[in-house]
Design an enzyme around this catalytic site. Structure first.
Site, PDB file in Angstrom:
ATOM      1  N   HIS A  77      35.643  35.776  26.336  1.00  0.00           N
ATOM      2  CA  HIS A  77      35.485  37.014  25.579  1.00  0.00           C
ATOM      3  C   HIS A  77      36.796  37.364  24.902  1.00  0.00           C
ATOM      4  O   HIS A  77      37.865  37.050  25.403  1.00  0.00           O
ATOM      5  CB  HIS A  77      35.116  38.190  26.497  1.00  0.00           C
ATOM      6  CG  HIS A  77      33.878  37.963  27.291  1.00  0.00           C
ATOM      7  ND1 HIS A  77      32.628  38.040  26.740  1.00  0.00           N
ATOM      8  CD2 HIS A  77      33.704  37.651  28.590  1.00  0.00           C
ATOM      9  CE1 HIS A  77      31.730  37.793  27.685  1.00  0.00           C
ATOM     10  NE2 HIS A  77      32.359  37.547  28.808  1.00  0.00           N
ATOM     11  N   ASN A  94      39.350  28.243  32.474  1.00  0.00           N
ATOM     12  CA  ASN A  94      38.423  29.259  31.995  1.00  0.00           C
ATOM     13  C   ASN A  94      39.066  30.626  32.153  1.00  0.00           C
ATOM     14  O   ASN A  94      39.455  30.996  33.258  1.00  0.00           O
ATOM     15  CB  ASN A  94      37.112  29.230  32.787  1.00  0.00           C
ATOM     16  CG  ASN A  94      36.299  28.006  32.480  1.00  0.00           C
ATOM     17  OD1 ASN A  94      36.023  27.730  31.328  1.00  0.00           O
ATOM     18  ND2 ASN A  94      35.930  27.265  33.503  1.00  0.00           N
ATOM     19  N   ALA A 139      37.779  38.522  40.047  1.00  0.00           N
ATOM     20  CA  ALA A 139      38.045  39.645  39.149  1.00  0.00           C
ATOM     21  C   ALA A 139      39.029  40.621  39.791  1.00  0.00           C
ATOM     22  O   ALA A 139      38.945  40.928  40.974  1.00  0.00           O
ATOM     23  CB  ALA A 139      36.744  40.362  38.821  1.00  0.00           C
TER      24      ALA A 139
END
Length: 166
Positions: A77, A94, A139
């Site tokens: 993103h 990634n 995260a």
């Protein structure tokens, strides 16, 4: 390799859209011409690709220097991604949005990240840190120490190993 990592089957980017792919193309050309010797044509192409790279960096919110990532970079993103110029990241990395790979206030500490590493949304990797191959960083994890065991799942603040990927 970047095109394959992004899962793109087109030969070249469309005129509108595909900005992350265009950013990665500009990144790789910028790396090539920065490392190449040559005459006036090379210098002109170096300036051209540096301007394209700068344009897409500003447009997408990326602060990614050249010669940091190996082949197969996959940015999922657009959004704030900040990477230290001293960092070294292996192939097939990634990245999600909001990732910071930085240094502490000590100076030129180099972060080393292995191959096939997934870095989740909002993760912060700070200081002279080593991340082994195949790790997953969760995260909003804050990584400030080495993780040398391969295929580890790392999460938390401060980060710790919460499992092993099979």
């Amino acid at each position: 390799e970047d095109k394959k990592a992004l899962g793109i089957k087109m030969r070249k980017p469309c005129r509108f859209g595909a900005d992350i792919w265009k950013f990665q193309i500009a990144l790789r050309f910028c790396e090539y011409y920065a490392n190449a010797r040559g005459g006036i044509v090379t210098k002109v192409l170096r300036k051209y690709w540096a301007l394209r790279f700068y344009y897409y960096s500003i447009r997408l919110g990326f602060d990614i220097p050249i010669n940091v990532f190996g082949p197969g970079l996959n940015i999922h993103h657009w959004g704030c991604i900040v990477v230290n110029a001293w960092a070294r990241v292996g192939k097939n990395c990634n990245l999600q949005q909001g990732v910071t790979i930085g240094m502490n206030s000590g100076g030129n500490a180099s972060t080393t990240i292995g191959d096939n590493v997934f870095i989740g949304t909002g993760a912060k990797i700070i200081g002279e840190v080593y991340i082994a191959n195949g790790c997953i960083i969760g995260a909003n994890a804050v990584v400030t120490k080495d993780f040398r065991e391969e295929n580890s799942i790392i999460a938390g603040c401060p980060a710790k190993v919460i499992g092993i990927r099979k």
